[in-house]
Scaffold this motif. Structure first.
Motif, PDB file in Angstrom:
ATOM      1  N   VAL A  18       0.879  -1.025  -0.100  1.00 46.01           N
ATOM      2  CA  VAL A  18       0.039  -0.041   0.132  1.00 46.01           C
ATOM      3  C   VAL A  18       0.899   1.314  -0.049  1.00 46.01           C
ATOM      4  CG1 VAL A  18      -1.574   1.502   1.316  1.00 46.01           C
ATOM      5  CG2 VAL A  18      -1.857  -1.080   0.917  1.00 46.01           C
ATOM      6  N   MET A  19       2.153   1.404   0.830  1.00 46.46           N
ATOM      7  CA  MET A  19       2.937   2.592   0.744  1.00 46.46           C
ATOM      8  C   MET A  19       3.458   2.568  -0.846  1.00 46.46           C
ATOM      9  SD  MET A  19       5.083   1.988   4.268  1.00 46.46           S
ATOM     10  CE  MET A  19       6.501   2.689   3.598  1.00 46.46           C
ATOM     11  N   VAL A  20       3.870   1.517  -1.253  1.00 48.32           N
ATOM     12  CA  VAL A  20       4.238   1.729  -2.637  1.00 48.32           C
ATOM     13  C   VAL A  20       3.247   2.258  -3.675  1.00 48.32           C
ATOM     14  CG1 VAL A  20       5.135   0.489  -4.734  1.00 48.32           C
ATOM     15  CG2 VAL A  20       6.086   0.073  -2.401  1.00 48.32           C
ATOM     16  N   ILE A  21       2.133   1.751  -3.501  1.00 52.69           N
ATOM     17  CA  ILE A  21       1.042   2.363  -4.424  1.00 52.69           C
ATOM     18  C   ILE A  21       0.655   3.759  -4.114  1.00 52.69           C
ATOM     19  CG2 ILE A  21      -1.593   2.056  -4.850  1.00 52.69           C
ATOM     20  CD1 ILE A  21      -1.401  -0.914  -4.358  1.00 52.69           C
ATOM     21  N   VAL A  22       0.567   4.134  -2.695  1.00 55.02           N
ATOM     22  CA  VAL A  22       0.432   5.646  -2.399  1.00 55.02           C
ATOM     23  C   VAL A  22       1.372   6.586  -2.968  1.00 55.02           C
ATOM     24  CG1 VAL A  22       0.272   7.237  -0.662  1.00 55.02           C
ATOM     25  CG2 VAL A  22      -0.933   5.233  -0.585  1.00 55.02           C
ATOM     26  N   PHE A  23       2.976   5.990  -2.823  1.00 54.06           N
ATOM     27  CA  PHE A  23       3.829   6.782  -3.299  1.00 54.06           C
ATOM     28  C   PHE A  23       3.874   7.071  -4.807  1.00 54.06           C
ATOM     29  CE2 PHE A  23       8.296   6.633  -5.204  1.00 54.06           C
ATOM     30  CZ  PHE A  23       8.838   7.837  -4.692  1.00 54.06           C
ATOM     31  N   ALA A  24       3.587   5.665  -5.468  1.00 54.01           N
ATOM     32  CA  ALA A  24       3.286   6.072  -7.040  1.00 54.01           C
ATOM     33  C   ALA A  24       2.387   6.976  -7.454  1.00 54.01           C
ATOM     34  CB  ALA A  24       3.329   4.535  -7.656  1.00 54.01           C
ATOM     35  N   LEU A  25       1.094   6.879  -6.698  1.00 55.69           N
ATOM     36  CA  LEU A  25       0.117   7.820  -7.028  1.00 55.69           C
ATOM     37  C   LEU A  25       0.492   9.222  -7.069  1.00 55.69           C
ATOM     38  CD1 LEU A  25      -3.002   5.689  -6.024  1.00 55.69           C
ATOM     39  CD2 LEU A  25      -2.385   6.089  -8.479  1.00 55.69           C
ATOM     40  N   ASP A  26       1.064   9.543  -5.681  1.00 59.10           N
ATOM     41  CA  ASP A  26       1.426  10.713  -5.005  1.00 59.10           C
ATOM     42  C   ASP A  26       2.450  11.352  -6.260  1.00 59.10           C
ATOM     43  OD1 ASP A  26       1.654  12.976  -3.424  1.00 59.10           O
ATOM     44  OD2 ASP A  26       3.592  12.326  -3.028  1.00 59.10           O
ATOM     45  N   PHE A  27       3.611  10.557  -6.723  1.00 54.80           N
ATOM     46  CA  PHE A  27       4.534  10.862  -7.703  1.00 54.80           C
ATOM     47  C   PHE A  27       3.980  11.450  -8.899  1.00 54.80           C
ATOM     48  CE2 PHE A  27       7.926  10.163 -10.499  1.00 54.80           C
ATOM     49  CZ  PHE A  27       8.906  11.013 -10.190  1.00 54.80           C
TER      50      PHE A  27
END
Length: 92
Positions: free
Chosen positions: A66-75
């Motif tokens: 979930v952290m990777v998904i949120v980071f990718a979306l934020d980026f």
């Protein structure tokens, strides 16, 4: 207290109870709640050490994904906002 007596007590406080059943007062409702909580806690099964380790690894892996998904979306959204609203200009 057995589960049966807790269930009977809970059933007696249901809306369709017979007219002869008395209405519980404030402290009676608190006592009923505590009896029901204790009855539910008796049903709890403590996981074994292996199960606990497995559950912990599953939770940590899920949080990492979930952290990777949120980071990718934020980026990606950050790049999009920078592109739409101009970002850095070459004038500076």
């Amino acid at each position: 207290m057995s589960e049966e007596s807790v269930t009977e007590t809970a059933a007696s406080s249901s809306p369709g109870r017979p007219k002869q059943a008395r209405k519980l007062g404030f402290f009676g409702r608190i006592a009923l709640f505590i009896r029901q909580v204790v009855g539910e806690l008796r049903k709890v099964v403590t996981p074994t050490r292996q199960e606990l380790l497995t559950y912990t690894i599953v939770v940590l892996a899920f949080v990492a994904v979930v952290m990777v998904i949120v980071f990718a979306l934020d980026f990606v959204f950050g790049l999009g906002v920078g592109w739409v609203f101009g970002g850095e200009s070459a004038d500076r």
